[in-house]
Design an enzyme around this catalytic site. Structure first.
Site, PDB file in Angstrom:
ATOM      1  N   GLY A  78       0.774  -1.838  -0.169  1.00  6.61           N
ATOM      2  CA  GLY A  78      -0.206   0.075   0.255  1.00  6.61           C
ATOM      3  C   GLY A  78       1.125   1.208   0.250  1.00  6.61           C
ATOM      4  O   GLY A  78       2.527   1.046   0.158  1.00  6.61           O
ATOM      5  N   LYS A  79       0.142   2.438  -0.187  1.00  6.11           N
ATOM      6  CA  LYS A  79       1.486   3.807   0.128  1.00  6.11           C
ATOM      7  C   LYS A  79       0.073   4.864   0.390  1.00  6.11           C
ATOM      8  O   LYS A  79      -1.745   4.844  -0.342  1.00  6.11           O
ATOM      9  CB  LYS A  79       1.654   3.808  -1.627  1.00  6.11           C
ATOM     10  CG  LYS A  79       3.029   4.501  -1.029  1.00  6.11           C
ATOM     11  CD  LYS A  79       4.120   4.032  -0.962  1.00  6.11           C
ATOM     12  CE  LYS A  79       5.294   4.987  -0.624  1.00  6.11           C
ATOM     13  NZ  LYS A  79       6.527   4.895  -0.399  1.00  6.11           N
ATOM     14  N   GLY A  80       0.052   5.574   1.199  1.00 11.68           N
ATOM     15  CA  GLY A  80      -0.824   7.092   1.062  1.00 11.68           C
ATOM     16  C   GLY A  80       0.260   8.240   0.868  1.00 11.68           C
ATOM     17  O   GLY A  80       1.462   8.456   1.153  1.00 11.68           O
TER      18      GLY A  80
END
Length: 450
Positions: free
Chosen positions: A110-112
């Protein structure tokens, strides 16, 4: 359906698709897995309203791309930078999925982050932003769901503010973020892990491809870009081992050391960067030459090992050609997708030419040490204990050695090339194929494709 233009994500997808061609030709059923894995499981976008020091309302966009949970909870950093958009975060989350698979730990991808710029902001403004950001993100994350971490613009201070906000909102003290302070659940050598892990990986590459350029020799010349966390600890480990670091850089230019950087000067740069300073302020130092607006790759007449450690697409085709002219033998990414597609093509063509060619390692393999120690931090949190520095370092060395062997094996088997004498296997193909197979097999067992 007309899809949005997402250049960074499309570049990452194109690289994977090209690497997978020989594997998919022999295993056509996995075409369906590729079709499905490229779509994120969930994309979150939200408004972040915060108060500046003048009492005025400011607004930014917040994101979390929960890409793939086949191997474990979503895992990946939070980037705070004006350039942040959905394309960049999809590319980073996509890469993170396969990078995490290569660590051998139970982590999805994931990434944010946000297009908020922490530069020039007061401590209070950053704290209020982090509190507002977490007031939306908290409902989507958790130690068994999604475990964010730091990234560009998100250091120990920001992780502390985010953790404090989550603790107040949920009334629980759990390991739902990594990169925490040592006093409250963090792991030893987490700040150093990406840089140290990169060097542990590179040591295996050098031992196989160019032992004459061992990092124990002062004659081995190493070019590093960036001057943040990754670049600093990469440089410190190189100096500790005995080789010579010639360069660091930032967004404004490069600082070249004719006789090599010292540990003391690297630490001074670390303090400068904590205060938001730029390398140009050190331009007058004796023994150092500052080049405004330039990256280091075309500035060095001789270099043996090149380690991009700043950001994506920071090595162009021309710069790759200049590195080859300078005698580079090893290129390994400390940054994510540090080389453009054209630069990678130059390096891969050199490798295929035979003995004396460049051996290139993609970031998803060579810089996975950071997320590996994040995974070790999660393990320590689950057991409510803390390992020693040496314990964590030994586990990191083992993970990087196994990652290298996995990439070497898959690159030998699935590159689609006839490996001639003196030609090294493609670590690019190896990393992509090995990571993809692991994720795809887990997805099939979960019923995500058939």
């Amino acid at each position: 359906m007309v899809l949005p233009v997402e250049p960074e994500y499309e570049q990452a997808l194109s690289e994977l698709q090209n690497s997978l061609k020989p594997f998919l030709a022999a295993n056509p059923d996995y075409e369906k897995a590729l079709e499905i894995v490229q779509i994120p499981e969930r994309v979150l976008q939200f408004r972040v309203v915060w108060e500046d020091d003048q009492g005025k309302a400011q607004v930014n966009r917040g994101f979390r791309v929960q890409y793939n949970s086949a191997l474990g909870p979503y895992k990946g950093g939070l980037r705070l930078h004006p350039s942040v958009n959905l394309s960049i975060l999809k590319f980073l989350g996509f890469e993170q999925t396969f990078k995490n698979a290569l660590t051998g730990l139970s982590m999805g991808g994931g990434k944010g982050g946000s297009d908020f710029d922490p530069k020039g902001k007061s401590d209070g403004e950053i704290r209020r932003f982090c509190t507002s950001f977490m007031s939306e993100l908290f409902r989507h994350i958790g130690q068994d769901t999604d475990v964010p971490a730091g990234d560009i613009g998100t250091g120990a201070r920001e992780i502390g503010y985010l953790f404090g906000a989550y603790k107040k909102l949920q009334n629980e003290f759990v390991g739902m973020l990594t990169g925490k302070g040592l006093a409250w659940g963090g792991s030893f050598i987490r700040p150093e892990a990406t840089g140290y892990g990169l060097i542990y990986y590179v040591e295996h590459m050098i031992a196989k491809a160019a032992p004459e350029y061992s990092l124990s020799k002062p004659e081995t010349l190493v070019a590093i870009s960036g001057s943040g966390n990754v670049a600093q600890f990469t440089a410190l480990k190189v100096i500790e081992l005995g080789a010579t670091v010639l360069s660091l850089s930032d967004s404004k230019g490069s600082l070249i050391a004719e006789k090599g950087y010292t540990k003391e000067f690297i630490k001074e740069i670390g303090q400068l960067k904590l205060k938001g300073g730029a390398l140009e302020s050190l331009a007058q130092r004796e023994g150092y030459t500052y080049h405004a607006g330039k990256r280091p790759w075309s500035l060095l007449p001789v270099v043996h090992v090149a380690l991009p450690g700043a950001t994506q697409n920071e090595v162009s085709k021309t710069e790759a050609e200049d590195l080859i002219k300078a005698g580079v033998r090893i290129v390994a990414e400390g940054s994510n997708m540090g080389c453009t597609e054209d630069a990678i093509a130059v390096f891969e063509a050199s490798r295929k030419a035979g003995a004396g060619g460049v051996w290139y390692a993609p970031g998803k393999a060579s810089n996975c040490g950071g997320v590996a120690v994040s995974g070790l931090e999660m393990a320590q949190n689950s057991q409510r204990l803390a390992w020693t520095t040496d314990q964590v370092d030994q586990k990191l060395k083992k993970i990087m050695a196994e990652c290298y062997e996995i990439c070497l094996s898959a690159g030998t088997k699935w590159s689609g090339e006839e490996i001639k004498d003196g030609v090294l296997p493609s670590l690019l193909s190896g990393a992509n194929v090995a990571g993809f197979i692991k994720v795809a097999d887990a997805m099939r067992e979960h019923g995500d494709w058939w």
